[in-house]
Design an enzyme around this catalytic site. Structure first.
Site, mmCIF file in Angstrom:
data_model
loop_
_atom_site.group_PDB
_atom_site.id
_atom_site.type_symbol
_atom_site.label_atom_id
_atom_site.label_comp_id
_atom_site.label_asym_id
_atom_site.label_seq_id
_atom_site.Cartn_x
_atom_site.Cartn_y
_atom_site.Cartn_z
ATOM 1 N N SER A 1 0.795 -1.242 0.019
ATOM 2 C CA SER A 1 0.220 -0.270 0.028
ATOM 3 C C SER A 1 0.993 1.328 0.024
ATOM 4 C CB SER A 1 -0.921 -0.023 1.216
ATOM 5 O OG SER A 1 -1.799 0.984 0.970
ATOM 6 N N ASN A 2 0.518 2.351 0.650
ATOM 7 C CA ASN A 2 1.002 3.524 0.511
ATOM 8 C C ASN A 2 0.588 4.301 1.611
ATOM 9 O OD1 ASN A 2 -0.757 5.547 -0.641
ATOM 10 N ND2 ASN A 2 -0.840 4.022 -2.222
ATOM 11 N N ALA A 3 1.295 5.638 1.925
ATOM 12 C CA ALA A 3 0.948 6.440 3.249
ATOM 13 C C ALA A 3 -0.255 7.450 3.012
ATOM 14 C CB ALA A 3 2.375 7.070 3.476
#
Ligand code: C5P
Length: 214
Positions: free
Chosen positions: A21-23
């Site tokens: 995923s990502n932030a």
């Protein structure tokens, strides 16, 4: 008008407990949804996993994976005048998702495949609907944003700097399909959201509400 907004990250699971995923916090997409609802529009927000309460007056469809976000977006887009694509979609998905938690032994080689491009998909089927894309770039911002505008058939691209990640304030620069760049716009995410919604209102007004005539 009726608006489809995507927000937050997506997740691509490697096994039942681990994911890519990502932030992204989803803050920008949620601010846009809240602003659009305040301005009297009907809003469906397709959201990846985030820790933000649903904005008042907004219909939220919660999804996890990119594939789920794509399916929800395609379903909703037919009922909308415009789509604002603020999600930070996970770019890769594992070729295989393990059925059980992978044991930590030895080396694990991942084989990743690209996820579907939701924005490009909506761009290809939009007809007279409006598609607003986002680009978050850490280099060659203008060049990369204009390539994305063309490839995804967006009506405008909102270019963000990496400084916008996770912060209350930010700056955006808007590129129109004509190739014209607007002045850099700085402000709180709420102010920037208002600007994006106003711009979408103008673009929809130019083509006429799709739903009003269909
Ligand atoms: O990740 P990228 O810079 O290509 O994102 C540009 C635009 O495309 C953003 O509006 C993003 O929400 C959208 N996008 C998407 N589906 C993807 C990748 C990006 O809708 N798989």
């Amino acid at each position: 008008m009726r608006l489809l907004i995507t927000a937050g990250p997506t997740r691509e699971y490697l096994d039942p407990v681990r994911y890519l995923s990502n932030a992204s916090t989803g803050r920008m997409g949620y601010a846009i949804a809240a602003s659009a609802a305040r301005r009297g529009h009907s809003v469906v927000l397709i959201s990846g996993p985030v820790e933000i309460a649903p904005p008042q007056g907004v219909t939220v469809r919660s999804v996890v994976s990119t594939r789920q976000m794509l399916e929800a977006a395609v379903e909703e887009f037919v009922h909308c005048d415009a789509a604002i694509m603020a999600a930070a979609v996970c770019d890769f998905t594992p070729a295989h998702t393990a059925q059980h938690k992978q044991a930590r032994k030895g080396q694990l080689d991942l084989h990743l495949l690209p996820t579907p491009d939701i924005c490009a998909h909506l761009g290809a089927i939009k007809g007279s609907r409006i598609v607003v894309g986002f680009a978050l770039e850490d280099r060659d911002g203008k060049t990369r944003a204009s390539a994305k505008l063309r490839e995804k058939k967006c009506d405008v691209i909102v270019l963000n700097g990496t400084g916008n990640i996770g912060s209350e304030n930010g700056e955006i620069q808007i590129l129109h399909a004509s190739g014209e760049w607007e002045e850099i716009c700085r402000g709180s995410k709420v102010e920037l959201a208002e600007k994006v919604v106003q711009l979408t209102e103008t673009l929809v007004a130019k083509v006429g509400s799709v739903r009003a005539i269909s």
